[in-house]
Design an enzyme around this catalytic site. Sequence first.
Site, PDB file in Angstrom:
ATOM      1  N   GLY A 157       0.814  -1.198   0.000  1.00  0.00           N
ATOM      2  CA  GLY A 157       0.000   0.000   0.000  1.00  0.00           C
ATOM      3  C   GLY A 157       0.854   1.256   0.000  1.00  0.00           C
ATOM      4  N   CYS A 158       0.224   2.386  -0.314  1.00  0.00           N
ATOM      5  CA  CYS A 158       0.979   3.639  -0.446  1.00  0.00           C
ATOM      6  C   CYS A 158       1.493   4.142   0.896  1.00  0.00           C
ATOM      7  CB  CYS A 158       0.119   4.692  -1.136  1.00  0.00           C
ATOM      8  SG  CYS A 158      -1.522   4.944  -0.412  1.00  0.00           S
ATOM      9  N   PHE A 159       0.633   4.196   1.926  1.00  0.00           N
ATOM     10  CA  PHE A 159       1.111   4.586   3.246  1.00  0.00           C
ATOM     11  C   PHE A 159       2.139   3.576   3.757  1.00  0.00           C
ATOM     12  CE2 PHE A 159      -2.884   7.144   4.237  1.00  0.00           C
ATOM     13  CZ  PHE A 159      -2.214   8.354   4.380  1.00  0.00           C
ATOM     14  N   THR A 162       5.540   4.171   2.187  1.00  0.00           N
ATOM     15  CA  THR A 162       6.160   5.411   2.673  1.00  0.00           C
ATOM     16  C   THR A 162       6.720   5.243   4.075  1.00  0.00           C
ATOM     17  OG1 THR A 162       4.381   6.555   1.466  1.00  0.00           O
ATOM     18  CG2 THR A 162       5.803   7.896   2.852  1.00  0.00           C
TER      19      THR A 162
END
Length: 355
Positions: A157-159, A162
């Site tokens: 996932g993006c979060f 990161t």
Amino acid sequence: MQATSSRPRVRAAVIGGTGYGGAELVRLLLTHPGAELVRVVSIDHVGEPLEAVHRNLGRTGLVFEKMEPQEAAAGVDVVFLALPHKVSATLAETLADVSARIIDLSGDFRLRSAADYKTFYGDEHPHPGHLDGRWVYGLPEQNGPAIRAASRVASPGCFATTIALGLLPLARAGLLRGAVHTVAITGSSGSGAYASIGTHHPLRANNLKTYKVLSHQHRPEIEQTLRAASPDGADFSLAFVPVSAPLVRGILANSFVPLPVGVDPAPLFAEFYKDAPFVRVLGSKVQAEVVAVKGSMYVDLSWTLGAAHDGARQLVVTTALDNLVKGGAGQAVQSMNLMFGLPESQGIDAPGLWP
């Protein structure tokens, strides 16, 4: 079939091609020198040219097709699933015997715990047996060798990408203990192509707000990733606060970790990312920011160390990336490159937009 460096191009299909993730996959695959996009499957806009929906594209010669997943996978080397959460999960058995390699962009195969899946995604997983590790977690900076050998990849996932990239060197060094706190700001494209009350422009354009505080579905994914990297399983918990911001692309995450006095984070990050083509370790003199990575695969990583207090210093790790590229479709293409023995950065190494 065209060839790149005497190697046949990887034939690719995208299932779920009308959303933002699908759009980014199409954009990257159409210009990838080692890949050929042969079909895009959707239940919307069937028969329409790709460029009629994704207005950034020139004439592609492809239209959106409606077909069963097995048919979509016929005659291709890799299938990208750009489907909503809880939809990919229903296809687990349908695609189990497909010979093409599969890369899923949803959250349906990332977790190892069916209980966590139910808690954070709201439903029982329809095929919990597929959470046994057969889907390799597609974070190349952590799992590169496993991705190379994989037939099934669950793209992060993006979060999760990161925040995990900001903390993995600390996890590897056994420095995550107790509560780790993260505040991460994200753009509206992470909510998908279809508007909701949370992404409606008049409510978001001049607004900042928290949502899913301490309960975001990427939290167990991040914890699972960091524990896997730790030499002792990392006895820590993540307190994660997501913030909705008035920008379209990008995530900026700030993670707070107490660091023992005398520990220098610089060599930890330099060593961990020495062979990572897309992670730029900025250190403490230049701060990571979204505008420097927008539209690209690059991850900028910086940190700030506070004053010593009770034998520890507060470390704040700041990480920035584009949620649709390194946080989404671009990372999936990075996994494809590894799976098929292509150069890791091939087709996805363009610089970001500035400003």
